[in-house]
Design a protein around this motif. Structure first.
Motif: not given
Length: 399
Positions: A278-287, A363-369
């Motif tokens: 919830s505190d991670a600066p997830l990268c947000r780009v539509s689609a 591994v849990l993987i996620f992308d951030i800005w």
């Protein structure tokens, strides 16, 4: 003797035709005086080809006539700068003069060309192996000398600047440099960093603290054996790597909690995992983004070297199920995953993963800005990428 490159006359119509056979036979026998006698007149008169002049330089060097070897090697190099024999002779001559750094350039060229060549004569096979051994000794000696001098200037390996140590390793040949190579979009003036310092991301503390909770949710998904699918899948009407063994393979599979910027039903099955982010600066780009997934790599699987699509994001790994023998390379740095210890890296720098164990790695993987981007830049990058996608008839997932 005079410089053959500048003083050798062009062959005249009356000059006898050059026959390299006697000199080559002498070379094969190791008859260095015979090689010199056979090739010198033609080399001085400019009738000999590059291979013959290279053999002549080699023979002169073996006979101890380094001045002639130097002259003829310069002549041969001007005729064919890729001839392995002349490159070896130049390296040997420079080494004898103490010009070790310059010699290393020639030995490096021999290794680069020779190790990928086929059908080499026995003397060149031996020469390439010798060049490799000499190059390694030169690099080691130069590195030791540099480190000793740097210690006098206050350098302490392991405590001094990690960036400087990285630069030192590249300068001494211990490591090669790697650079950002995004497949779709390049944002300039961003640091070329492979793995980012962990202390740049204090919000990862909460993510790591949830390792046990996330692992329990992962194990529940694995038990149902329904949430995972091949990470690389054939897409109709788009080019596919049919030669890549992991395409459409469960050896590298994922369970997406968020995919291409949209939440999936799997997110509801993993509330603790989503809460940890919830505190991670997830990268947000539509689609496009965020991407949040459990990534599974089965025993023996190897994800080949590749680069990501955009350098405006970073990728986070949180190891959950990690047997020994699982390694990950980004650029020139190799790390082993440790359960619950996250890292952040730039996936537009060449990277690969391998599981040499007999168990599955997850591994849990996620992308951030990227943290260097301002809020305005993030908004504009998102708008740019979304607009570009509007012109694409088929949107390709950011792998």
């Amino acid at each position: 003797m005079s410089d053959p490159v500048s003083t050798s006359p062009s062959p005249s119509p009356s000059s006898p035709a050059f026959d390299p056979a006697p000199g080559r036979l002498a070379f094969q026998r190791g008859d260095w005086p015979g090689v010199r006698d056979a090739f010198t007149p033609a080399a001085v008169e400019g009738r000999a080809d590059a291979a013959a002049v290279a053999m002549l330089a080699w023979a002169c060097h073996r006979l101890g006539d380094d001045q002639a070897a130097d002259d003829f090697s310069v002549q041969a190099l001007a005729m064919d700068g890729a001839d392995l024999r002349v490159l070896l002779v130049r390296g040997d001559l420079l080494t004898a003069r103490g010009a070790k750094r310059e010699a290393n350039l020639y030995y490096r060229a021999v290794v680069a060309r020779g190790e990928s060549a086929s059908g080499l004569s026995p003397d060149l096979v031996e020469g390439v192996a010798r060049a490799r051994a000499i190059q390694m000794r030169l690099v080691s000696a130069m590195s030791d000398h540099l480190r000793e001098e740097l210690r006098r200037s206050g350098y302490v390996e392991g405590r001094s600047s990690a960036r400087f140590t990285h630069a030192l390793d590249i300068a001494t040949g211990r490591r090669q440099p790697y650079f950002q190579q995004p497949q779709a979009f390049f944002f300039p003036e961003l640091p070329n960093t492979q793995f980012f310092p962990r202390d740049m991301f204090p919000w990862l503390d909460r993510v790591e603290a949830a390792t046990d909770d996330m692992t329990r949710e992962l194990e529940a998904v694995l038990a149902e054996d329904a949430g995972f699918s091949p990470y690389l899948q054939t897409v109709p009407n788009l080019p596919s790597r049919t030669d890549y063994p992991l395409v459409d393979s469960m050896d590298w599979s994922t369970c997406f909690l968020w995919k291409d910027g949209a939440e999936t039903p799997n997110a509801a099955r993993c509330p603790q995992t989503m809460a940890a982010l919830s505190d991670a600066p997830l990268c947000r780009v539509s689609a496009r983004s965020p991407q949040v997934m459990f990534s599974q790599l089965k025993a023996g699987a190897h994800i080949l070297p590749h680069t990501g699509f955009v350098n405006t994001r970073l990728i986070c790994h949180v190891p959950l199920i990690v047997p020994q023998g699982c390694n990950f390379r980004v650029g020139n740095e190799v790390r082993s995953w440790e359960r619950g210890k996250a890292w952040v890296f730039d996936d537009t720098i060449e990277h690969e993963a391998i599981n040499t164990s007999r168990q599955t790695r997850v591994v849990l993987i996620f992308d951030i800005w990227r943290p260097e981007l301002t809020e305005e830049e993030r908004v504009l990058v998102g708008a740019l990428l979304e607009t570009l996608d509007a012109y694409s008839p088929t949107i390709r997932t950011w792998e």
